[in-house]
Motif scaffolding. Structure first.
Motif, short mmCIF file in Angstrom:
data_model
loop_
_atom_site.label_atom_id
_atom_site.label_comp_id
_atom_site.label_asym_id
_atom_site.label_seq_id
_atom_site.Cartn_x
_atom_site.Cartn_y
_atom_site.Cartn_z
N THR A 60 0.86 -1.19 0.00
CA THR A 60 0.00 0.00 0.00
C THR A 60 0.89 1.24 0.00
N ARG A 61 0.27 2.42 -0.17
CA ARG A 61 1.03 3.67 -0.16
C ARG A 61 1.84 3.81 1.13
N SER A 62 1.20 3.55 2.28
CA SER A 62 1.94 3.77 3.52
C SER A 62 3.06 2.74 3.66
N GLU A 63 2.86 1.51 3.19
CA GLU A 63 3.94 0.51 3.25
C GLU A 63 5.09 0.89 2.31
N GLU A 106 -0.63 -10.03 3.38
CA GLU A 106 -0.39 -9.05 4.44
C GLU A 106 -1.37 -9.15 5.60
N GLU A 107 -2.68 -9.11 5.34
CA GLU A 107 -3.62 -9.09 6.47
C GLU A 107 -3.53 -10.38 7.28
N THR A 108 -3.32 -11.52 6.62
CA THR A 108 -3.22 -12.80 7.34
C THR A 108 -1.78 -13.12 7.73
N SER A 109 -0.84 -12.94 6.80
CA SER A 109 0.53 -13.42 7.03
C SER A 109 1.50 -12.33 7.48
#
Ligand code: HEM
Length: 179
Positions: A60-63, A106-109
């Motif tokens: 994502t942008r923030s990442e 990302e959300e899970t791992s």
């Protein structure tokens, strides 16, 4: 600069191969040295692996912003250790939709969140190989100083224990040193 990066395993190159092991799936033949080139190298090799430097798919942008702030460049003089990990994911992974893959990644791992714990000690570059008809989908490359080796492997063990790795069907690990 070519966006195609070639890893040549054989008798030449600055990296001495300390160890090659198959974590999952088929192994790669033993070689003494590794050469990484941007564009096609001349000379013989026992095997070559090709990948493209590409755009991000999941970050994502923030990442992206956080990664850009923390990621060191490749080829720091202190980074005398490197690791090349070629990976192939399963047909089940590639059958997923983009949003499903992101959710697992990302959300899970928490791949990025876990990986960020190794920064700024570890420099990395991801190469995409799947669309080049290569035997692996990704060639992942990491460089660090010897004092950060233990942290690198601890972070890697955390990644390998995630659901994302249920979709990894081949993974080889090459440990390298500039010597
Ligand atoms: C992808 C970060 C370590 C294997 C990614 C992506 C990020 C990332 C942000 C997504 C790029 C995109 O948006 O397309 C990191 C960080 C690490 C790290 C900061 C710390 C050094 C590792 C390790 C491995 C690995 C140790 C292998 C054992 C991969 C693979 C992908 C990937 C195979 C591609 C996944 C896919 O597109 O399906 N990494 N990573 N990463 N990483 Fe890591």
């Amino acid at each position: 600069m070519s966006r195609i990066v070639v890893f040549s395993g054989g008798d030449v190159g600055p990296w001495r191969v300390l160890d090659i092991r198959a974590i999952r799936g088929e192994p790669l033949p033993e070689v003494r040295r590794l050469l990484m080139t941007e564009g096609e190298p001349s000379g013989a090799a026992t095997w070559r692996l090709r990948g493209a430097i590409s755009n991000a798919r999941y970050a994502t942008r923030s990442e992206v912003t956080t990664l850009a702030q923390l990621q060191p460049a490749l080829a720091r003089p202190s980074a005398s250790q490197a690791v090349l990990i070629p990976i192939r994911k399963s047909p089940a992974w590639w059958a997923l939709a983009q949003d499903e893959r992101r959710a697992i990644f990302e959300e899970t791992s928490h791949h990025t969140r876990i990986g960020l714990t190794a920064l700024p000690a570890v420099a990395r570059r991801l190469h995409h190989s799947r669309d080049l008809d290569e035997r692996f989908d990704f060639l992942t490359w990491f460089e660090f100083a010897p004092e950060h080796e233990a942290d690198f492997w601890a972070m890697t063990a955390r990644l390998r224990a995630t659901r994302e790795w249920d979709y990894v069907e081949a993974e080889v690990e090459l440990r390298l040193a500039l010597e």
